[in-house]
Scaffold this motif. Structure first.
Motif, PDB file in Angstrom:
ATOM      1  N   VAL A  78       0.842  -1.201   0.000  1.00  0.00           N
ATOM      2  CA  VAL A  78       0.000   0.000   0.000  1.00  0.00           C
ATOM      3  C   VAL A  78       0.875   1.247   0.000  1.00  0.00           C
ATOM      4  O   VAL A  78       0.604   2.221  -0.717  1.00  0.00           O
ATOM      5  N   ALA A  79       1.945   1.246   0.799  1.00  0.00           N
ATOM      6  CA  ALA A  79       2.840   2.403   0.859  1.00  0.00           C
ATOM      7  C   ALA A  79       3.497   2.663  -0.495  1.00  0.00           C
ATOM      8  O   ALA A  79       3.627   3.824  -0.920  1.00  0.00           O
ATOM      9  N   GLU A  80       3.906   1.605  -1.190  1.00  0.00           N
ATOM     10  CA  GLU A  80       4.522   1.768  -2.516  1.00  0.00           C
ATOM     11  C   GLU A  80       3.529   2.360  -3.508  1.00  0.00           C
ATOM     12  O   GLU A  80       3.897   3.190  -4.354  1.00  0.00           O
ATOM     13  N   TYR A  81       2.287   1.948  -3.408  1.00  0.00           N
ATOM     14  CA  TYR A  81       1.263   2.509  -4.293  1.00  0.00           C
ATOM     15  C   TYR A  81       1.068   4.003  -4.015  1.00  0.00           C
ATOM     16  O   TYR A  81       1.047   4.828  -4.943  1.00  0.00           O
ATOM     17  N   LEU A  82       0.954   4.366  -2.739  1.00  0.00           N
ATOM     18  CA  LEU A  82       0.763   5.772  -2.392  1.00  0.00           C
ATOM     19  C   LEU A  82       1.962   6.618  -2.794  1.00  0.00           C
ATOM     20  O   LEU A  82       1.813   7.754  -3.256  1.00  0.00           O
ATOM     21  N   ALA A  83       3.164   6.059  -2.640  1.00  0.00           N
ATOM     22  CA  ALA A  83       4.381   6.834  -2.904  1.00  0.00           C
ATOM     23  C   ALA A  83       4.703   6.936  -4.387  1.00  0.00           C
ATOM     24  O   ALA A  83       4.977   8.030  -4.896  1.00  0.00           O
ATOM     25  N   PHE A  84       4.674   5.816  -5.083  1.00  0.00           N
ATOM     26  CA  PHE A  84       5.209   5.793  -6.443  1.00  0.00           C
ATOM     27  C   PHE A  84       4.140   5.863  -7.528  1.00  0.00           C
ATOM     28  O   PHE A  84       4.462   6.098  -8.691  1.00  0.00           O
ATOM     29  N   ASP A  85       2.868   5.663  -7.140  1.00  0.00           N
ATOM     30  CA  ASP A  85       1.762   5.861  -8.093  1.00  0.00           C
ATOM     31  C   ASP A  85       1.071   7.205  -7.870  1.00  0.00           C
ATOM     32  O   ASP A  85       0.696   7.877  -8.833  1.00  0.00           O
ATOM     33  N   LEU A  86       0.905   7.581  -6.595  1.00  0.00           N
ATOM     34  CA  LEU A  86       0.166   8.806  -6.272  1.00  0.00           C
ATOM     35  C   LEU A  86       1.077   9.945  -5.827  1.00  0.00           C
ATOM     36  O   LEU A  86       0.588  11.017  -5.450  1.00  0.00           O
ATOM     37  N   ASP A  87       2.399   9.722  -5.830  1.00  0.00           N
ATOM     38  CA  ASP A  87       3.387  10.767  -5.514  1.00  0.00           C
ATOM     39  C   ASP A  87       3.272  11.302  -4.096  1.00  0.00           C
ATOM     40  O   ASP A  87       3.563  12.473  -3.835  1.00  0.00           O
ATOM     41  N   HIS A  88       2.891  10.468  -3.149  1.00  0.00           N
ATOM     42  CA  HIS A  88       2.855  10.872  -1.749  1.00  0.00           C
ATOM     43  C   HIS A  88       4.211  10.615  -1.096  1.00  0.00           C
ATOM     44  O   HIS A  88       4.973   9.735  -1.515  1.00  0.00           O
ATOM     45  N   HIS A  89       4.490  11.379  -0.060  1.00  0.00           N
ATOM     46  CA  HIS A  89       5.594  11.051   0.843  1.00  0.00           C
ATOM     47  C   HIS A  89       4.981  10.266   1.995  1.00  0.00           C
ATOM     48  O   HIS A  89       4.158  10.790   2.758  1.00  0.00           O
ATOM     49  N   VAL A  90       5.376   9.008   2.124  1.00  0.00           N
ATOM     50  CA  VAL A  90       4.701   8.085   3.034  1.00  0.00           C
ATOM     51  C   VAL A  90       5.618   7.741   4.208  1.00  0.00           C
ATOM     52  O   VAL A  90       6.783   7.373   4.011  1.00  0.00           O
ATOM     53  N   LEU A  91       5.082   7.862   5.403  1.00  0.00           N
ATOM     54  CA  LEU A  91       5.764   7.408   6.610  1.00  0.00           C
ATOM     55  C   LEU A  91       5.147   6.084   7.031  1.00  0.00           C
ATOM     56  O   LEU A  91       3.941   6.005   7.267  1.00  0.00           O
ATOM     57  N   VAL A  92       5.967   5.043   7.103  1.00  0.00           N
ATOM     58  CA  VAL A  92       5.496   3.703   7.477  1.00  0.00           C
ATOM     59  C   VAL A  92       5.961   3.402   8.900  1.00  0.00           C
ATOM     60  O   VAL A  92       7.156   3.461   9.197  1.00  0.00           O
ATOM     61  N   ILE A  93       5.020   3.090   9.775  1.00  0.00           N
ATOM     62  CA  ILE A  93       5.321   2.683  11.149  1.00  0.00           C
ATOM     63  C   ILE A  93       5.031   1.191  11.260  1.00  0.00           C
ATOM     64  O   ILE A  93       3.910   0.754  10.973  1.00  0.00           O
ATOM     65  N   LEU A  94       6.017   0.405  11.677  1.00  0.00           N
ATOM     66  CA  LEU A  94       5.844  -1.029  11.886  1.00  0.00           C
ATOM     67  C   LEU A  94       6.109  -1.333  13.355  1.00  0.00           C
ATOM     68  O   LEU A  94       7.242  -1.184  13.828  1.00  0.00           O
ATOM     69  N   SER A  95       5.086  -1.754  14.074  1.00  0.00           N
ATOM     70  CA  SER A  95       5.240  -2.007  15.504  1.00  0.00           C
ATOM     71  C   SER A  95       4.437  -3.255  15.906  1.00  0.00           C
ATOM     72  O   SER A  95       3.238  -3.297  15.684  1.00  0.00           O
ATOM     73  N   ASP A  96       5.046  -4.267  16.369  1.00  0.00           N
ATOM     74  CA  ASP A  96       6.398  -4.379  16.851  1.00  0.00           C
ATOM     75  C   ASP A  96       7.063  -5.491  16.047  1.00  0.00           C
ATOM     76  O   ASP A  96       6.514  -6.594  15.951  1.00  0.00           O
ATOM     77  N   MET A  97       8.243  -5.231  15.486  1.00  0.00           N
ATOM     78  CA  MET A  97       8.898  -6.228  14.642  1.00  0.00           C
ATOM     79  C   MET A  97       9.401  -7.425  15.436  1.00  0.00           C
ATOM     80  O   MET A  97       9.706  -8.466  14.866  1.00  0.00           O
ATOM     81  N   THR A  98       9.495  -7.289  16.749  1.00  0.00           N
ATOM     82  CA  THR A  98       9.838  -8.458  17.569  1.00  0.00           C
ATOM     83  C   THR A  98       8.724  -9.501  17.484  1.00  0.00           C
ATOM     84  O   THR A  98       8.987 -10.704  17.417  1.00  0.00           O
ATOM     85  N   HIS A  99       7.466  -9.052  17.454  1.00  0.00           N
ATOM     86  CA  HIS A  99       6.352  -9.996  17.298  1.00  0.00           C
ATOM     87  C   HIS A  99       6.403 -10.664  15.931  1.00  0.00           C
ATOM     88  O   HIS A  99       6.051 -11.846  15.797  1.00  0.00           O
ATOM     89  N   TYR A 100       6.843  -9.916  14.916  1.00  0.00           N
ATOM     90  CA  TYR A 100       7.004 -10.520  13.594  1.00  0.00           C
ATOM     91  C   TYR A 100       8.072 -11.614  13.639  1.00  0.00           C
ATOM     92  O   TYR A 100       7.861 -12.731  13.130  1.00  0.00           O
ATOM     93  N   ALA A 101       9.208 -11.316  14.242  1.00  0.00           N
ATOM     94  CA  ALA A 101      10.301 -12.286  14.281  1.00  0.00           C
ATOM     95  C   ALA A 101       9.922 -13.521  15.085  1.00  0.00           C
ATOM     96  O   ALA A 101      10.321 -14.643  14.744  1.00  0.00           O
ATOM     97  N   GLU A 102       9.139 -13.329  16.142  1.00  0.00           N
ATOM     98  CA  GLU A 102       8.702 -14.483  16.928  1.00  0.00           C
ATOM     99  C   GLU A 102       7.742 -15.359  16.129  1.00  0.00           C
ATOM    100  O   GLU A 102       7.777 -16.595  16.236  1.00  0.00           O
TER     101      GLU A 102
END
Length: 466
Positions: free
Chosen positions: A233-257
């Motif tokens: 979704v962020a790539e679409y907003l940034a590179f198709d719609l020319d937005h500057h996108v801030l992506v927050i990912l919380s918490d990557m420790t839960h992803y790794a687990e």
């Protein structure tokens, strides 16, 4: 391979289905699983061979009877619908609505695994993003296209901090209309999910935010797809719609687990602390989707949150994250226990790309020198504080006592700020000079004579300041 449905599940374990006798299946193919009660679940092929096909089921495998489970291979990758209507919406990890509103229907769909970017077309990250938080804006500035993680610990207020960043982050006024946030929360509690939603709704920023929420009681498997869905979704907003996108990912420790749990179920050989040996490449696959591309106006800036188990910064997750990203913001339990918010500990925190987004034309010409001087003065003051704990404060020189007073004022007034306090960068720099003015000019070797003449007020002018 055309769509076919099979009933050859040999086992269901840990969110995974093991199947035999399924020819022509491609890695990454999307599947639909139909259980004995005719309920449908989504899945994806994560391993193929002549002997066995392995499927991760995003909703988990609880309650599945292998002998009465049908699996349909859809002969296409896992994709997400893309439309400007995504802004202001809340979804689960696989893009299904979580806000009680209808699904987003769009003609454009893309593979959540993304497309590799040729390094030769990557543009260097530049330009400042204001978060309104002095310890970030003044000393560890966030630059468009950067990956700047927050290293936290159990019980530390990283959720409050990232909510504040989402509420306050902004670009220069002429570009603010092209700013958007993609917020992805993995394995959070119901209370935290409610806090984030209410925080964004009451502040009015939700209309510029796309939220993806995976709760702690949701299947862990869903956490493996969520960052990829959010970044598509962020790539679409940034590179198709020319937005500057801030992506927050919380918490990557839960992803790794979750990744470790799946790897164990697959029978992968464990490495450090039981995590699979491919943890580094898997994290890099996610983190490296941030950045800028030549010829495109938009950008993706990433702030992942990593909880350090036992506050151990050498743990595999923060350790590998540090290799891939361009700095880190480290939260301190000691400062938190002193009632300081946000408890950002300055010495180990850094932004490696800060120099390319501050100074003349971005913030203010003296910003790089002021930041360097604050670091140097605070580092010296910490050494003095250690010395005072050994020999006693009464044995310190006058200059050392001023350094000690500077450290206390720095932590109380610069590091500490209200959760609703949004400091503009010029306000942060003015506060920095007010604190540096507590020290004599001869102690400030990293700023110029012109800086001192323009901004330094002299120790006597601030001795009575609170």
């Amino acid at each position: 391979m055309r769509e076919k449905e099979y009933r050859s599940v040999s086992a269901a374990r840990g969110g995974l289905l093991f199947m035999r006798g399924v020819p022509g299946v491609a890695l990454g193919d999307r599947v639909q699983v139909r259980d004995q009660r005719n309920r449908r679940r989504d899945g994806q092929v994560i391993r193929t061979s002549h002997e066995v096909v392995l499927i991760q089921v995003f909703e988990g495998t609880e309650g599945l009877d292998p002998e009465r489970t049908w699996v349909r291979f859809l002969d296409r990758p896992f994709e997400v619908m893309l439309s400007p209507a995504l802004l202001g919406r809340i979804f689960n990890g696989i893009g299904q609505p979580r806000d009680g509103r209808p699904p987003v229907i769009a003609a454009l769909q893309r593979n959540v695994s993304g497309a590799p970017v040729n390094p030769a077309v990557r543009a260097y990250p530049r330009e400042f993003i204001q978060t309104g938080i002095s310890t970030i804006d003044g000393l560890n500035s966030l630059v468009r296209g950067q990956k700047l993680p927050i290293f936290s610990g159990s019980g530390l207020p990283h959720n409050r901090l990232i909510a504040q960043i989402v509420r306050q982050a902004k670009l220069p006024a002429e570009e603010q209309s092209r700013f958007a946030v993609v917020f992805a929360a993995l394995g959070i509690s119901h209370d935290d999910a409610r806090f984030f939603r209410e925080s964004f709704e009451t502040s009015g920023v939700l209309q510029n935010v796309v939220m993806f929420i995976n709760l702690a009681d949701d299947p862990p498997i869903e956490r493996l797809i969520l960052p990829r869905t959010a970044l598509t979704v962020a790539e679409y907003l940034a590179f198709d719609l020319d937005h500057h996108v801030l992506v927050i990912l919380s918490d990557m420790t839960h992803y790794a687990e979750a990744l470790r749990e799946v790897a164990t179920a697959k029978g992968d050989v464990p490495a450090r602390k039981g995590y699979p040996g491919y943890l580094y490449s898997d994290l890099a696959e996610i983190y490296e989707r941030a950045g800028r591309i030549k010829g495109r106006r938009g950008s993706i800036t990433m702030v992942p949150v990593v909880s350090m188990p036992s506050d151990d910064i050498t743990h595999p997750i923060p350790d590998l994250t540090g290799y891939i990203t361009e700095g880190q913001i480290v939260l301190s339990r000691e400062l938190h226990n002193q009632g300081i918010y946000p408890p950002v500990t300055i010495p180990p925190s850094l932004s490696r790309l800060m120099k390319d987004g501050i100074g003349k034309d971005y913030t203010r010409e003296d910003h790089p020198r002021v930041a360097s001087q604050l670091y140097a003065s605070y580092a010296r003051a910490l050494n003095v504080r250690n010395l005072a704990s050994i020999i006693g404060a009464e044995e310190l020189t006058e200059h050392d006592r001023r350094s000690l007073a500077f450290a206390e004022a720095f932590e109380r007034r610069f590091v500490n700020q209200g959760e609703e306090e949004d400091r503009a960068i010029l306000e942060t720099l003015s506060l920095a000079w007010e604190l540096l003015s507590r020290l004599p000019p001869e102690a400030l070797s990293r700023v110029t004579e012109a800086d001192l003449a323009r901004f330094h007020r002299g120790p006597s002018a601030v001795d009575e300041a609170p």
